[in-house]
Write a protein that holds these residues in place. Sequence first.
Motif, PDB file in Angstrom:
ATOM      1  N   GLY A   1       0.811  -0.967  -0.097  1.00 30.84           N
ATOM      2  CA  GLY A   1      -0.007  -0.068   0.067  1.00 30.84           C
ATOM      3  C   GLY A   1       0.791   1.253  -0.038  1.00 30.84           C
ATOM      4  N   ARG A   2       0.115   2.166   0.006  1.00 28.48           N
ATOM      5  CA  ARG A   2       0.790   3.674   0.046  1.00 28.48           C
ATOM      6  C   ARG A   2       0.222   4.513   1.021  1.00 28.48           C
ATOM      7  NH1 ARG A   2       0.186   5.669  -6.598  1.00 28.48           N
ATOM      8  NH2 ARG A   2       0.750   3.813  -7.206  1.00 28.48           N
ATOM      9  N   PRO A   3       1.188   4.998   1.939  1.00 29.47           N
ATOM     10  CA  PRO A   3       0.823   5.728   3.037  1.00 29.47           C
ATOM     11  C   PRO A   3       0.092   7.293   2.465  1.00 29.47           C
ATOM     12  CG  PRO A   3       2.979   4.972   3.501  1.00 29.47           C
ATOM     13  CD  PRO A   3       2.604   4.639   1.948  1.00 29.47           C
ATOM     14  N   PRO A   4      -0.715   7.638   3.234  1.00 29.95           N
ATOM     15  CA  PRO A   4      -1.375   8.928   2.659  1.00 29.95           C
ATOM     16  C   PRO A   4      -0.703  10.207   2.480  1.00 29.95           C
ATOM     17  CG  PRO A   4      -2.157   8.504   4.984  1.00 29.95           C
ATOM     18  CD  PRO A   4      -1.157   7.242   4.528  1.00 29.95           C
ATOM     19  N   SER A   5       0.506  10.302   2.963  1.00 24.85           N
ATOM     20  CA  SER A   5       1.637  11.333   3.082  1.00 24.85           C
ATOM     21  C   SER A   5       2.817  10.881   2.868  1.00 24.85           C
ATOM     22  CB  SER A   5       1.297  12.324   4.232  1.00 24.85           C
ATOM     23  OG  SER A   5       1.460  11.517   5.513  1.00 24.85           O
ATOM     24  N   GLU A   6       3.824  11.664   2.652  1.00 26.24           N
ATOM     25  CA  GLU A   6       5.351  11.435   2.672  1.00 26.24           C
ATOM     26  C   GLU A   6       5.703  10.658   3.769  1.00 26.24           C
ATOM     27  OE1 GLU A   6       9.568  13.441   1.974  1.00 26.24           O
ATOM     28  OE2 GLU A   6       7.954  14.908   2.262  1.00 26.24           O
ATOM     29  N   ALA A   7       6.488   9.635   3.502  1.00 35.46           N
ATOM     30  CA  ALA A   7       6.906   8.650   4.564  1.00 35.46           C
ATOM     31  C   ALA A   7       8.374   8.821   4.707  1.00 35.46           C
ATOM     32  CB  ALA A   7       6.352   7.396   4.633  1.00 35.46           C
ATOM     33  N   VAL A   8       8.986   8.809   5.812  1.00 35.05           N
ATOM     34  CA  VAL A   8      10.504   8.930   6.018  1.00 35.05           C
ATOM     35  C   VAL A   8      11.119   7.887   6.641  1.00 35.05           C
ATOM     36  CG1 VAL A   8      10.435  11.239   6.036  1.00 35.05           C
ATOM     37  CG2 VAL A   8      10.508  10.000   8.442  1.00 35.05           C
ATOM     38  N   ALA A   9      10.265   6.918   7.155  1.00 37.66           N
ATOM     39  CA  ALA A   9      10.907   5.578   7.935  1.00 37.66           C
ATOM     40  C   ALA A   9       9.991   4.404   7.996  1.00 37.66           C
ATOM     41  CB  ALA A   9      11.390   5.934   9.342  1.00 37.66           C
ATOM     42  N   VAL A  10      10.405   3.259   7.929  1.00 39.51           N
ATOM     43  CA  VAL A  10       9.503   2.017   8.188  1.00 39.51           C
ATOM     44  C   VAL A  10      10.280   1.127   9.446  1.00 39.51           C
ATOM     45  CG1 VAL A  10      10.646   0.921   6.400  1.00 39.51           C
ATOM     46  CG2 VAL A  10       8.254   0.147   7.238  1.00 39.51           C
ATOM     47  N   VAL A  11       9.472   0.635  10.231  1.00 44.52           N
ATOM     48  CA  VAL A  11      10.056  -0.157  11.165  1.00 44.52           C
ATOM     49  C   VAL A  11       9.226  -1.530  11.540  1.00 44.52           C
ATOM     50  CG1 VAL A  11      11.402   1.347  12.314  1.00 44.52           C
ATOM     51  CG2 VAL A  11       9.083   0.679  13.194  1.00 44.52           C
ATOM     52  N   GLY A  12       9.564  -2.738  11.909  1.00 46.39           N
ATOM     53  CA  GLY A  12       8.768  -3.936  11.919  1.00 46.39           C
ATOM     54  C   GLY A  12       9.205  -4.806  13.034  1.00 46.39           C
ATOM     55  N   GLY A  13       8.949  -6.012  13.203  1.00 47.92           N
ATOM     56  CA  GLY A  13       9.389  -6.961  14.074  1.00 47.92           C
ATOM     57  C   GLY A  13       8.204  -7.917  14.286  1.00 47.92           C
ATOM     58  N   ASN A  14       6.995  -7.617  14.381  1.00 47.61           N
ATOM     59  CA  ASN A  14       6.156  -8.582  14.700  1.00 47.61           C
ATOM     60  C   ASN A  14       5.136  -9.022  13.407  1.00 47.61           C
ATOM     61  OD1 ASN A  14       6.844  -8.881  17.350  1.00 47.61           O
ATOM     62  ND2 ASN A  14       5.593  -7.163  18.028  1.00 47.61           N
ATOM     63  N   GLY A  15       5.587  -8.975  12.246  1.00 48.32           N
ATOM     64  CA  GLY A  15       4.596  -9.684  11.122  1.00 48.32           C
ATOM     65  C   GLY A  15       4.377  -8.230  10.406  1.00 48.32           C
TER      66      GLY A  15
END
Length: 566
Positions: free
Chosen positions: A517-531
Motif C-alpha cells: 500500500g501507499r501511506p497517505p503522506s510522505e513517509a520517512v521511515a519504516v520499522v517492523g518486528g511482529n509480522g
Amino acid sequence: MTGRRPAGRAGRASAALATLVAALAVLTGCVGIPDGGQVQQGDTVSDDVVSDFVFRPNGPVAGSSQERLLRDFLSAGTGSQDNYGVAREFLSTGFADEWEPRASVTIRPGVGSTSRVGETTLDYAFVGSATVDSAGHYTPATSSSTTTLAFSFVKEGDEWRISDAPDGIVLSPATFDSVFRAHAAYFYDPTFTYLVPDERWFLARSSTSTRLATALLDGPSDWLQGAVVSAFPEGTQLSLTAITVDDGTARVDLTADALEATPDARARMQAQLLASFSTLATVTAVELSVEGAPLSVPAMQQPVPVRDPAVDARPLVLADGVLGFATASATSQLPGLSTAVEALRPRSVELSSDQTTAAVGTASGTYAVTASGGARLVDGRAGLVAPSLDGGGFVWSLVADDPSSLTAYSTDGTTHPVATSLPTGPRVTTFRVSRDGTRALLLLDDQGASRLLVAAVVRDSDGVPIRLGPPLELSAPDGAPVDATWADQLTVAVLTTVGESSRVTTSEVGGDSSSAGRPPSEAVAVVGGNGLERLLVLSADGDVLEPRGSSWQATGLTADLLATQR
C-alpha cells in the motif's frame, strides 16, 4: 525453466481461496499462449498441503503444426500427474524419457512469441520474472532481458513431435501460484538460539514432507553457507524414498550417519524437522528412526530455540526529546538508557532485545549506549548509515558511499572489520542485521533506483563477525529508496518514493514481492518486528501510521523518530 509468490506467510491459512482465485484467473484472463486445459477438483494428498484444483491439460491434437504443438506442449506443463505424462506425449519416442520437467520452472508474466529458425526448429522467446530450480530455490529476475528457448521437431508417422527441448517448464504467475507452494527448511544460528528459515518452493501436490526433509539434509542454500548450522550429522540422508505420515505424525527414517548425533543433537534434529514441516497441515509430530530402528530422542533442553522472535508491541519512539515506549496515554522510558540516548540528539536508534543496549546514530557518528555504562562513540567517520545492533552486542556501522567500510564494534569500542563482496557503485541507504543475527539486509540506491540485498553474516568461533557472504538479490521495489526493515524472520519491508508518493513493498527472502500500500503522506521511515500486520511508518509530519486492510491509518501517536527493536 522458473517463479512467483502464492499467499504469503501471513495468508497461508487462506491458501485454498487463493488457489481458487488463481485458477479462475487462468480460465478467464489468459492471452497469447495459454497455460492449461481443464481445471478439475483433485484428491486429497495424505502428506501434503491440500490443493483444491488440479490442472488436466489436453494431449496432442491430430494434424497439429509445429507452432500448435509447441503451444500445447507449453500448456501441458501445468499437469504434473504421472511425472508430466501428458506433456511427454508431445515428445518424440527417443526424447520423451530424457526430458526433465522438474529441473526448473520459469515464470512468464507476459506473452511469449515463436519464431522459425529452420524447417524443423522454432525459438520461443519471452521475458521471465523469476526461476525456481530443482531444489526449490526461487530467484527473481533482476533485469527485463529476453529468454529464448530452442525446440526441434521430427515427424513420427504423420504427426510432428518435439525431438529436443530445454529441461523444465514455463508457467504464468497465476498458474505458478496455483500449483506451487512456499515452505521453509529451518536451520540454526551457530548458538542454537534461533531457528532460521531457508525458503523453498515445491509442487503443492508432490510429497512435500519428503522434499523438505531432503532439502534440510542437503544443507542450506549457497548464500547462507557459513552463517547457519544443522543438528544432523554430516552425511545423514533419508534411508527410504518417502516419508510416511500417519495420524499427524511424520515418520522419518534416516541413514546410519544419524547415530553419531548426541542426545542433545537428536532433540535439535527433531525440532528442526518439526519447524520445517510447520506449513504442512497434516503434520503435528515427528518420529525418528535409523534404518528402520526407532531412534531415542530426549526432551529439548531449555531454553528451546526461537523460530519467530517477537518484539514489544508498543512503538519505541523519540517524541519531544523523550525516548520510550508510547501508548495513547503515556510514554514509558527505558531505565538508565533513555536519558543517555536523549542527550545524544539521536537520528536513529536500535534497541537490544533485553532493552539494555542501543546503537545510536547521530550527527557526530555512531554510539554504543548501555544502561550501566553510558554512551561511547565507536565510529566518528562522516557519512555513516544508521547503525544496527546484533544479539551478540556488536554495533554495525558503515559509510554509505563505501560498502567495504563495514565494521562491527564491541560496546567497549573494539573494532572488528567485516569483509564483504557488496557492489561498490550503489550507495547504501539502510543496513539491518536480522534478529537471529545470521543475515544482513541492505537497501541500496543505484542512481535513484532501489536494489535490495540480503547477505549471510559469518562469524568466528567466538561469535565475532568476520565477513558477509555473497549477497542474495531480492525483487527490487519501484522507486527511490528511503528505508527498509525486517518485518519478520522471512520478510522484509521497503519504503520507497515514486514521484511524490510513498510506497511500502514487502519481499520474502527466497520469494516474490508484493505491494503493502501507499501511506497517505510522505513517509520517512519504516520499522517492523511482529509480522506484516504490525509494521509502522513515520510520516514527514511526525504521524505514526499502521496498516489497516489495504490502506495506512494514523495510530494517534506522533514522533520525531521511530526506533528499531530487536
